[in-house]
Each structure stands twice: as C-alpha cells, then as structure tokens.
Design a protein around this motif. Structure first.
Motif, PDB file in Angstrom:
ATOM      1  N   SER A  76      -5.343  -0.311   3.821  1.00 59.59           N
ATOM      2  CA  SER A  76      -4.613   0.926   4.109  1.00 59.59           C
ATOM      3  C   SER A  76      -3.304   0.619   4.829  1.00 59.59           C
ATOM      4  N   ASP A  77      -3.352  -0.308   5.772  1.00 60.79           N
ATOM      5  CA  ASP A  77      -2.135  -0.712   6.493  1.00 60.79           C
ATOM      6  C   ASP A  77      -1.143  -1.395   5.540  1.00 60.79           C
ATOM      7  N   LEU A  78      -1.647  -2.202   4.613  1.00 58.75           N
ATOM      8  CA  LEU A  78      -0.769  -2.875   3.648  1.00 58.75           C
ATOM      9  C   LEU A  78      -0.031  -1.853   2.788  1.00 58.75           C
ATOM     10  N   ARG A  79      -0.778  -0.874   2.303  1.00 60.79           N
ATOM     11  CA  ARG A  79      -0.163   0.180   1.469  1.00 60.79           C
ATOM     12  C   ARG A  79       0.888   0.964   2.258  1.00 60.79           C
ATOM     13  N   THR A  80       0.568   1.341   3.490  1.00 63.14           N
ATOM     14  CA  THR A  80       1.491   2.122   4.321  1.00 63.14           C
ATOM     15  C   THR A  80       2.784   1.347   4.602  1.00 63.14           C
ATOM     16  N   GLU A  81       2.652   0.080   4.887  1.00 64.09           N
ATOM     17  CA  GLU A  81       3.832  -0.723   5.206  1.00 64.09           C
ATOM     18  C   GLU A  81       4.706  -0.943   3.972  1.00 64.09           C
ATOM     19  N   ILE A  82       4.076  -1.140   2.826  1.00 70.31           N
ATOM     20  CA  ILE A  82       4.859  -1.303   1.579  1.00 70.31           C
ATOM     21  C   ILE A  82       5.650  -0.030   1.285  1.00 70.31           C
ATOM     22  N   ILE A  83       5.023   1.125   1.471  1.00 72.13           N
ATOM     23  CA  ILE A  83       5.717   2.403   1.230  1.00 72.13           C
ATOM     24  C   ILE A  83       6.852   2.589   2.236  1.00 72.13           C
ATOM     25  N   ARG A  84       6.587   2.246   3.503  1.00 76.69           N
ATOM     26  CA  ARG A  84       7.638   2.400   4.528  1.00 76.69           C
ATOM     27  C   ARG A  84       8.847   1.529   4.206  1.00 76.69           C
ATOM     28  N   LEU A  85       8.613   0.286   3.810  1.00 76.46           N
ATOM     29  CA  LEU A  85       9.712  -0.622   3.475  1.00 76.46           C
ATOM     30  C   LEU A  85      10.456  -0.151   2.226  1.00 76.46           C
ATOM     31  N   THR A  86       9.722   0.471   1.295  1.00 73.39           N
ATOM     32  CA  THR A  86      10.361   1.006   0.093  1.00 73.39           C
ATOM     33  C   THR A  86      11.310   2.144   0.440  1.00 73.39           C
ATOM     34  N   VAL A  87      10.837   3.066   1.267  1.00 77.82           N
ATOM     35  CA  VAL A  87      11.676   4.203   1.690  1.00 77.82           C
ATOM     36  C   VAL A  87      12.903   3.699   2.451  1.00 77.82           C
ATOM     37  N   GLU A  88      12.701   2.749   3.336  1.00 75.25           N
ATOM     38  CA  GLU A  88      13.808   2.186   4.118  1.00 75.25           C
ATOM     39  C   GLU A  88      14.845   1.534   3.209  1.00 75.25           C
ATOM     40  N   SER A  89      14.375   0.787   2.206  1.00 77.68           N
ATOM     41  CA  SER A  89      15.297   0.133   1.284  1.00 77.68           C
ATOM     42  C   SER A  89      16.101   1.146   0.482  1.00 77.68           C
ATOM     43  N   ARG A  90      15.427   2.217   0.037  1.00 78.67           N
ATOM     44  CA  ARG A  90      16.130   3.248  -0.729  1.00 78.67           C
ATOM     45  C   ARG A  90      17.162   3.969   0.128  1.00 78.67           C
ATOM     46  N   ASN A  91      16.807   4.261   1.349  1.00 82.18           N
ATOM     47  CA  ASN A  91      17.760   4.930   2.239  1.00 82.18           C
ATOM     48  C   ASN A  91      18.985   4.056   2.491  1.00 82.18           C
ATOM     49  N   ASN A  92      18.755   2.770   2.664  1.00 87.47           N
ATOM     50  CA  ASN A  92      19.876   1.848   2.875  1.00 87.47           C
ATOM     51  C   ASN A  92      20.775   1.793   1.648  1.00 87.47           C
ATOM     52  N   ALA A  93      20.129   1.748   0.465  1.00 85.53           N
ATOM     53  CA  ALA A  93      20.908   1.702  -0.775  1.00 85.53           C
ATOM     54  C   ALA A  93      21.707   2.986  -0.965  1.00 85.53           C
ATOM     55  N   ASP A  94      21.070   4.114  -0.615  1.00 82.32           N
ATOM     56  CA  ASP A  94      21.747   5.399  -0.746  1.00 82.32           C
ATOM     57  C   ASP A  94      22.936   5.482   0.212  1.00 82.32           C
ATOM     58  N   ALA A  95      22.756   5.013   1.438  1.00 81.71           N
ATOM     59  CA  ALA A  95      23.847   5.023   2.419  1.00 81.71           C
ATOM     60  C   ALA A  95      24.993   4.121   1.963  1.00 81.71           C
TER      61      ALA A  95
END
Length: 243
Positions: A76-95
């Motif tokens: 569960s922690d692995l899944r949550t962290e992968i999703i968090r890093l995905t969102v962070e990467s997308r936000n950075n790319a969008d910025a």
C-alpha cells in the motif's frame, strides 16, 4: 545514462524494490510503464481509474516477492508513493510548460514593442524629412517669386521712364493729335510675368495640400496595420488561454 535511469521513479524504486526482495533491473520497468508524467490533471485519488494498470503491476510485484508477499502495508505504501511521485512529476512538467509559454509570450510582446517603436521612429524621420523638404521648397519658391517680382517691377519701371525721357522728339506714346497710342511690348511682358508669378503661387499651394494629404493617408494606413496586428495577437493569446 539510459532513459530508465532518467525516469522520475528510478531513484525511489532502485532503493525500495530491493528492500521488498525484488530486483530493480527486472521489475523497475514494469512500474515505469504503468504511470506517465505527461502534462495533465493528475490525481491522488486511490479509486482513480488511471491507476488501474498500476494496481495490476503491484499485484505482480507482490506475488513475486518471497519476503514481503503478505505485508499489506508495504505494498500500500509502495502504491501511494508511486502515485505521489507521478503527480509531482506532472505538476513540475506543467509548470515548466507554462513558464515556456509565458517566456514565448513575453518575447513576442517585446518584439512587437520594438517593432512599433522602430515604426514610430521611422515615421517621425519621414515627417522630419518632409518638413525639411517643404521648408527648402518654400525658400526656393520665395526666392523665385522675389526674382520674378523684381523682374516685373524693372519692366514696369523701364516702360514708365521710356515714355517720359524721349529726348527732343516729344512723347512717342501719343500721336500728333494727342491721343493714346498702342500698348508697348514692355507693358505686355510685365503683365505676362505677373500672371506667371500668380500661377506659380497657385501650383505651390496645391503641391503643399497634396503632400499633407499623402502624409495623412500614410499615417492612417500604418495605424490600421498596427491595429490589425494587435487584434491578431489578442485573438492568439485568447486562444492559448482557452487551451
């Protein structure tokens, strides 16, 4: 350095997968393919259908781990962290994309400001040259008029003195009976010169009016062109905002 090493999950998975008893080189690419850092709306919602493929990969990793297959919290922690890093990467790319668009817009606006300033400077230069030319033409015209007026005056003066100083032969402009004689050639020449001066003045006045009209039309055309260009820029900016 390979593309996998540059992936936004590589640093995390290269450490976390071995802790779960899995080989990073073997199982890391499965995780890379399950998520994407493309610009868009990213969600941390666990029920988001976007992460359905990731759930399948998590099940595969769990079944392949001999040491942590029964540890629900770890996966569960692995899944949550992968999703968090995905969102962070997308936000950075969008910025980053937004910043690039903003820089391009500012560069275009600066380019338009410079072009407008250059056009205004060039128009001022043309007006200055036209003004100088008009002044030179007016000076030449005044000098010519003065010369013609002087010539006409001298002609008139010669005609007047010629009628008085005729010597002992008497007044040649009258006949023996005292009546007026025909108009002399000098009088005709003086009248012609006066008429010529009048025509030159009229032509000069018309020329000045034509130049002023031409300058006004050029100025109006330049303004209309600048307005159209500004309108196209506004429409383009409005379209970019809608996207």
């Amino acid at each position: 350095m390979s593309d996998e090493d540059n992936h936004f999950l590589s640093q995390y998975l290269s450490t976390r997968l071995p802790e779960l008893g899995l080989d990073y080189e073997t199982y890391g690419p499965y995780c890379f393919g399950a998520v994407s850092s493309d610009v868009g709306d990213a969600s941390l919602d666990d029920n988001d259908e976007e992460y359905a493929e990731l759930d399948g990969i998590i099940d595969l990793l769990r079944s392949s781990s001999e040491s942590h297959c029964d540890d629900d919290a770890a996966w569960s922690d692995l899944r949550t962290e992968i999703i968090r890093l995905t969102v962070e990467s997308r936000n950075n790319a969008d910025a980053k994309k937004h910043a690039e668009i903003l820089r391009a817009k500012e560069a275009e606006e600066e380019k338009m400001r410079k072009a407008k300033a250059e056009a205004e400077e060039y128009e001022k230069l043309l007006e200055q040259k036209e003004h100088e030319k008009d002044g030179q033409d007016e000076e030449k015209l005044k000098a010519r008029e003065a010369l013609l007026n002087r010539f006409a005056y001298e002609k008139e003066d010669d005609g007047a003195t010629g009628g008085v100083g005729g010597g002992g032969g008497g007044d040649t402009s009258k006949g023996n009976d005292g009546e007026d004689g025909p108009v002399s050639n000098k009088d005709t020449a003086a009248q012609a010169q006066r008429e010529h001066v009048r025509k030159v003045r009229e032509e000069s006045s018309k020329s000045k009016e034509s130049k002023q009209t031409a300058r006004m039309k050029t100025k109006e055309a330049n303004k209309a062109k600048a307005d159209r260009k500004e309108e196209r820029r506004k429409r383009a900016t409005k379209g970019e905002r809608k996207r």
